[in-house]
Design a protein around this motif. Sequence first.
Motif, PDB file in Angstrom:
ATOM      1  N   PRO A 382       0.664  -1.090  -0.121  1.00  0.00           N
ATOM      2  CA  PRO A 382      -0.077   0.060  -0.023  1.00  0.00           C
ATOM      3  C   PRO A 382       0.929   1.370  -0.020  1.00  0.00           C
ATOM      4  N   LEU A 383       0.080   2.381  -0.122  1.00  0.00           N
ATOM      5  CA  LEU A 383       1.094   3.401  -0.295  1.00  0.00           C
ATOM      6  C   LEU A 383       1.442   4.137   1.210  1.00  0.00           C
ATOM      7  N   LEU A 384       0.481   3.455   2.086  1.00  0.00           N
ATOM      8  CA  LEU A 384       0.835   4.282   3.442  1.00  0.00           C
ATOM      9  C   LEU A 384       0.422   3.310   4.427  1.00  0.00           C
ATOM     10  N   TYR A 385       0.969   3.130   5.477  1.00  0.00           N
ATOM     11  CA  TYR A 385       0.414   2.179   6.497  1.00  0.00           C
ATOM     12  C   TYR A 385      -0.060   3.266   7.680  1.00  0.00           C
ATOM     13  N   ALA A 386      -1.260   2.963   8.432  1.00  0.00           N
ATOM     14  CA  ALA A 386      -1.269   3.927   9.284  1.00  0.00           C
ATOM     15  C   ALA A 386      -1.896   3.247  10.529  1.00  0.00           C
ATOM     16  N   GLU A 387      -1.536   3.651  11.912  1.00  0.00           N
ATOM     17  CA  GLU A 387      -1.852   2.994  13.084  1.00  0.00           C
ATOM     18  C   GLU A 387      -2.270   4.205  14.031  1.00  0.00           C
ATOM     19  N   ARG A 388      -3.345   3.936  14.559  1.00  0.00           N
ATOM     20  CA  ARG A 388      -3.568   4.966  15.856  1.00  0.00           C
ATOM     21  C   ARG A 388      -4.153   4.311  17.201  1.00  0.00           C
ATOM     22  N   SER A 389      -3.615   5.067  18.004  1.00  0.00           N
ATOM     23  CA  SER A 389      -3.822   4.266  19.295  1.00  0.00           C
ATOM     24  C   SER A 389      -3.690   5.599  20.358  1.00  0.00           C
ATOM     25  N   PHE A 390      -4.411   5.235  21.586  1.00  0.00           N
ATOM     26  CA  PHE A 390      -4.497   6.220  22.725  1.00  0.00           C
ATOM     27  C   PHE A 390      -3.188   6.084  23.521  1.00  0.00           C
ATOM     28  N   THR A 391      -2.592   7.254  23.949  1.00  0.00           N
ATOM     29  CA  THR A 391      -1.612   7.135  25.029  1.00  0.00           C
ATOM     30  C   THR A 391      -2.070   7.756  26.134  1.00  0.00           C
ATOM     31  N   GLY A 392      -1.094   7.990  27.356  1.00  0.00           N
ATOM     32  CA  GLY A 392      -1.753   8.565  28.426  1.00  0.00           C
ATOM     33  C   GLY A 392      -2.483   7.757  29.383  1.00  0.00           C
ATOM     34  N   PRO A 409      10.299   3.675  -1.473  1.00  0.00           N
ATOM     35  CA  PRO A 409      11.653   4.104  -1.157  1.00  0.00           C
ATOM     36  C   PRO A 409      11.888   5.474  -1.833  1.00  0.00           C
ATOM     37  N   ASP A 410      11.104   5.908  -2.869  1.00  0.00           N
ATOM     38  CA  ASP A 410      11.523   7.215  -3.568  1.00  0.00           C
ATOM     39  C   ASP A 410      10.487   7.996  -3.873  1.00  0.00           C
ATOM     40  N   THR A 411       9.214   7.881  -3.495  1.00  0.00           N
ATOM     41  CA  THR A 411       8.283   9.014  -3.652  1.00  0.00           C
ATOM     42  C   THR A 411       7.703   9.461  -2.569  1.00  0.00           C
ATOM     43  N   LYS A 412       7.345  10.722  -2.145  1.00  0.00           N
ATOM     44  CA  LYS A 412       6.659  11.167  -1.215  1.00  0.00           C
ATOM     45  C   LYS A 412       5.181  11.125  -1.122  1.00  0.00           C
ATOM     46  N   VAL A 413       4.553  10.942  -0.204  1.00  0.00           N
ATOM     47  CA  VAL A 413       3.080  11.007  -0.130  1.00  0.00           C
ATOM     48  C   VAL A 413       2.407  11.986   0.509  1.00  0.00           C
ATOM     49  N   ARG A 469      -3.447  18.308   6.426  1.00  0.00           N
ATOM     50  CA  ARG A 469      -2.772  17.950   5.031  1.00  0.00           C
ATOM     51  C   ARG A 469      -1.436  17.885   5.372  1.00  0.00           C
ATOM     52  N   MET A 470      -1.075  16.655   5.090  1.00  0.00           N
ATOM     53  CA  MET A 470       0.506  16.278   5.257  1.00  0.00           C
ATOM     54  C   MET A 470       1.207  15.816   4.290  1.00  0.00           C
ATOM     55  N   ARG A 471       2.635  15.759   4.427  1.00  0.00           N
ATOM     56  CA  ARG A 471       3.451  15.180   3.272  1.00  0.00           C
ATOM     57  C   ARG A 471       4.425  14.470   3.925  1.00  0.00           C
ATOM     58  N   ILE A 472       4.624  13.222   3.597  1.00  0.00           N
ATOM     59  CA  ILE A 472       5.491  12.386   4.291  1.00  0.00           C
ATOM     60  C   ILE A 472       6.608  12.044   3.314  1.00  0.00           C
ATOM     61  N   PRO A 473       7.986  12.438   3.498  1.00  0.00           N
ATOM     62  CA  PRO A 473       9.220  11.988   2.760  1.00  0.00           C
ATOM     63  C   PRO A 473       9.116  10.374   2.629  1.00  0.00           C
ATOM     64  N   PRO A 474       9.669   9.973   1.346  1.00  0.00           N
ATOM     65  CA  PRO A 474       9.881   8.716   1.192  1.00  0.00           C
ATOM     66  C   PRO A 474      10.607   7.837   2.256  1.00  0.00           C
ATOM     67  N   ALA A 475      10.252   6.478   2.721  1.00  0.00           N
ATOM     68  CA  ALA A 475      10.786   5.536   3.316  1.00  0.00           C
ATOM     69  C   ALA A 475      10.911   6.223   4.855  1.00  0.00           C
ATOM     70  N   SER A 476      10.036   6.770   5.311  1.00  0.00           N
ATOM     71  CA  SER A 476      10.011   7.383   6.660  1.00  0.00           C
ATOM     72  C   SER A 476       8.909   7.140   7.541  1.00  0.00           C
ATOM     73  N   THR A 477       8.930   7.240   8.719  1.00  0.00           N
ATOM     74  CA  THR A 477       7.795   6.977   9.960  1.00  0.00           C
ATOM     75  C   THR A 477       7.473   8.282  10.447  1.00  0.00           C
ATOM     76  N   ASN A 513      -4.088  12.280  -5.109  1.00  0.00           N
ATOM     77  CA  ASN A 513      -3.667  11.716  -6.367  1.00  0.00           C
ATOM     78  C   ASN A 513      -2.652  12.903  -7.114  1.00  0.00           C
ATOM     79  N   PRO A 514      -1.395  12.474  -7.191  1.00  0.00           N
ATOM     80  CA  PRO A 514      -0.505  13.456  -7.364  1.00  0.00           C
ATOM     81  C   PRO A 514      -0.819  14.194  -8.612  1.00  0.00           C
ATOM     82  N   ASN A 515      -1.189  13.513  -9.752  1.00  0.00           N
ATOM     83  CA  ASN A 515      -1.444  14.273 -11.241  1.00  0.00           C
ATOM     84  C   ASN A 515      -2.689  13.635 -11.675  1.00  0.00           C
ATOM     85  N   PRO A 516      -3.893  14.186 -11.341  1.00  0.00           N
ATOM     86  CA  PRO A 516      -5.235  13.736 -11.901  1.00  0.00           C
ATOM     87  C   PRO A 516      -5.247  13.846 -13.365  1.00  0.00           C
ATOM     88  N   ASN A 517      -5.352  12.785 -13.956  1.00  0.00           N
ATOM     89  CA  ASN A 517      -5.436  13.079 -15.555  1.00  0.00           C
ATOM     90  C   ASN A 517      -6.809  11.937 -15.912  1.00  0.00           C
TER      91      ASN A 517
END
Lengths: 605, 565
Positions: A382-392, A409-413, A469-477, A513-517
């Motif tokens: 998948p393009l992105l993995y997401a997990e959400r949890s409570f803290t505290g 490894p090479d595209t940002k999301v 709205r967020m932008r995440i660099p490649p291969a990062s958490t 979608n980075p470039n809708p066409n």
Amino acid sequence: MRQLLSLLLLSLVALFFAPRASAADYHEQLVLRPLPLSALLASFNFRSNTTLSAFEAHNFRFFPRSLGQILQHAGTRELHLRFSLGRWDAESWGARPWDGAREGGTGVELWAWLEADTDEEADRKWRTLTNALSGLFCASLNFIDGTRTTRPVMSFQPEGNHPNSAMTNVHLLYGVLPHEVVCTENLTPFLKLLPCKGKAGIATLLDGHKLFDASWQSMAIDVRPVCPPGGECVLEMEQTIDMVLDIERSKRPRGNPIPRPPPAHELKCDTAKPYHSGDTCFPADYNANQDWSLSQIFGKTMKGTCPLTDPNVPPVCLQVPNSRGVYITEGATEKKNLDLVSRCYEIAPDTPEFEMVLPRPESSEESGQAVAVQEVVKPETPLLYAERSFTGHGQEHGGVQTILRNPSPDTKVEFIYMETLPWFMRIYLHTIEARIEGQAGSSKQDPLIQEVYYRPAVDRARGTQLEVRMRIPPASTVFLTYDFEKSILRYTEYPPDANRGFDVAAAVITILNPNPNATSPRFAAYNLRTTSLLCSLPTPDFSMPYNVIIFTSTAIALAFGGMFNIIVRRFVAADEGPEMTLTAIKERLRKRFGGLLQKYRGKGG
Amino acid sequence: MSARRPLDTGALGGASSSKNTTDAVISDNAAPCAVADEPSSARKQPPPEKASDVRRRTYVIVSFWLIVLLLGLPIWWRTTTIHRANLPLDEMLDWADGKACRPVFPLRISIRANSLQEQEAQNLLRLTQHALDDLNDFSGHHLRLQLSPPAAEETHNGDDGAALTIRLIPGESTTSTLDPYAPVLDITYPPNSIPSPTSSSSSLATYVAGQLRSTFAEEQAIISFLLSNNSIPSEHRPQGLTPEAAESLSKRTTRSLKYAPTYHLTFSLFTSGPLPSSWDIEAAIDEFMKPVLNVLTPIHNFTIDTQVQLYASPGVQSQILSKEDLSSFINAAEWPLSPSIGGAPTINFIVFVGNQTILAAPREPPKTEDGLSTSQSWLVPQWGTVYLLSLPSDTTHVSAATLRQPLLTFTSHLLSLTGTPQSGSLPLRLSTLARIRSADLLLRASSTLGSLARLALALPSISIPGSVADGVSKTMTHLRLACETLGGPEGLAHARIAEAEAERAFFEKSMVGQLYFPDEHKLAVYLPLLGPVGVPLLMGLLNEIKAWRKRRRERAERGAEKKKE
């Protein structure tokens, strides 16, 4: 891999958008895709069209009348309804079906574009819509009130073709019920909307016992106007059911569903292990053992085809490598697709029953691991993995942490993260923070958080709406965190099972979608939802009101009684007051009732 | 016993001494001696109280009670009382009992006799009116004749508000024909039958009266049936409604739907298998049903939708349907026949494609005029119609021509579902329908008012919001107006508003969900507070009264002793 899949999708889309005058008002398709770890994804898709003119003249043929008149009554331009259950295990199952466009968060999710001049009118129509849908689908949609409704700003875009003039007075409303338990009573009305009901075609495989026993399932209804170029505008209704079945679990006989340890000779052991012997067994990889038939996993065979369906769309497709053999009923023909990993089956209209058997691959017995990898199509990342949890900890404050991982490894999301929180979770917006794992903070040049839309909650009237709205660099958490405070509810606002906690709706992540066409016109490249959360609030003791009444009454009585007696009574010495000893009381009682007692005794004697 | 007493009293006296007056302390000290002196004599008397202390205690108790009665009680009353708006209960019950309005339908019938002299025509009219009055036994339904001026010939019929126009045309013999397209009764008469100005009876007049009476007989019967079913006092009630006639009328009224300004018509094509899956319903409706719907427009509006449903299995699987099977034929659980959500009642028209047939009961041979209806279709009271259509099994499309017979059946059933009378020409039937409906609405609104009044009387703890009182007053205004203009179009409009308002008042949301607060709960809330507070208050009051009476008696005794001295 992704290219192959998109090729397949593209061919489907092309098929759909091709101008058709008469045929193809309805089609249905079942795609079966074995997944790793003994799972099977079954995607049912039913699509029916009606021309807008017939819809406005109230002539319903493939489009269900019950839903059609609700849409007309509530002035709905586009409708999306989701019933979901379970969790999609992205780590092992990969990307979601339909790029996540046909799934919702746990519970019920509804969003619609309504035609209204003012916000109040939109709210009124929204209430009509939710109430009517609640009756139609036997779900508690009528509980989507002001506190559970939001108007997303960035996350959603209409999927259909709306004329620009009509979009000026159209309102988007979004409601979610995370607590709703999806069950058979929602499936039955869903099947009733199909032209062939559950009587013919792939819908005969749907059964509440199997569907709601699945590890993950999502039922979706999408209604949108579609204007093919050069053709008449149609109203398209798409009904989708996706489910991930656990094959081992599904194969359990209906009459004997209790899991029992298999006898020793049926255990599937990894014979390659050095310690393998008659009394030790290391379980073999599940992948090696994917063998099933339609009737085993769905509990019944498929009853023919729906005669209304478009003959150009094969009703059943299977996505396994071409090297595997599949047995099918006579009368059906197999067509292997060019991508080498999928094949489809044409079923003759007069076939009474269609059965498909996927046998255990022959080679796996001898050669083991090396070949076993090929048995299942490798899932797409998948393009992105997401997990959400409570803290505290504690009953007063808490925090939410979402871990977002970009595996590429090479595209940002770039994506929009949307939360709709109940009003009793008061978030501190200043604590919202995003940081890349292993780095102190986000860089000033390319901040992780690009834009925030925040609409604060109003107690008992409106929930919090947060769109980031967020932008995440490649291969990062990335860790997205914020803190919140729990407010105390009123006594009557707690549900009957207050100690269970309160469900917090799933966060909706829309990857742009980075470039809708023309080839991928969608606004979102991929959608995913996190799991819903269970927030525990301080729960009072519900006998409290009576305790309070009793306690204050006692206090008042004590104070008042004492004070009143001091003021009113006259205090005298003990020997001056009336005699109040036990003997005196006895004496007095005897004086009053003695005669009676004697009379009784005399009678008795 | 006596040995223990000094100890007792000593301890008690010591404990209370700090709070007590000095007298008490003194008496405390003296106590052991007193016991030693007189072991048998009971108690020492406390020293007499000061008069000011007694008075102060009285004031304290009185002021406590004043606070409770003047402040506590009103606050409690105000905070726990239930809001009940004032309803004119008596008037409402009057309406329900029919005392407020005597439904009278004055029907004007104009006679147009262009070939007659003014004098002759007047004479004929007078005689006919006499004959009519003799025939009529029901005062509520009154036919009044009037002579229309010859000049009105060109204008359209009925524009002067007449229910029926009689056209007298000279001819060979006495005949009458009802115009099928207009409310006109043509009567031809031989020239010699014109009564002379002096004669007191005429065969023509009797004939005209008889014709008129038979034309309006059904309307009269229906209205008198409606009235007799309500609690209208018997003096307004018509006599002579035979039990058979009443039974058939009651069948017909139970069959027809409740009045609504708009009906929603749903046409459904159900097939037991996959075919046919399309039909030409739009064209068929336009051709066969629209004309009748257009005629009904002044009374009802119609919205239409259509649907096709495949694989619909009926509730009864047998090949030949007996009369009992018909009621369970509709598979309500599976067929999507949900009523429309707009609030208008839905009338369902179902074409079921299958090879099932209806077995006519042997004892009841099919009636001649609707023999078709008994073999292929049946009417479900207040719900709609089912039509069984058998088609060749490979038909994929149902043409408009095939739908002709089903739609004609639906049309005739629609008329009976809306409660249209069966005899007479269509315009007459429709104008009759308007009158029947206004009478029906009037009676229904009145009885709703009565129910509301009885409800308000029966449940004293139900709260009545202001909107209900509002609705009631609106209903009564419109009822009064409707009663005055009964028989005309305004009457129907007013009755319609009155009925809607009455229903709204009766089904007021806050009244339907009555707050259930059981008495046990009240006890649980009040008892812990009122018990401990109330008992000292009450005991204080009782003691004070006792003490006061004792004082009075003593004073009286003392006075008597003084007098003796």
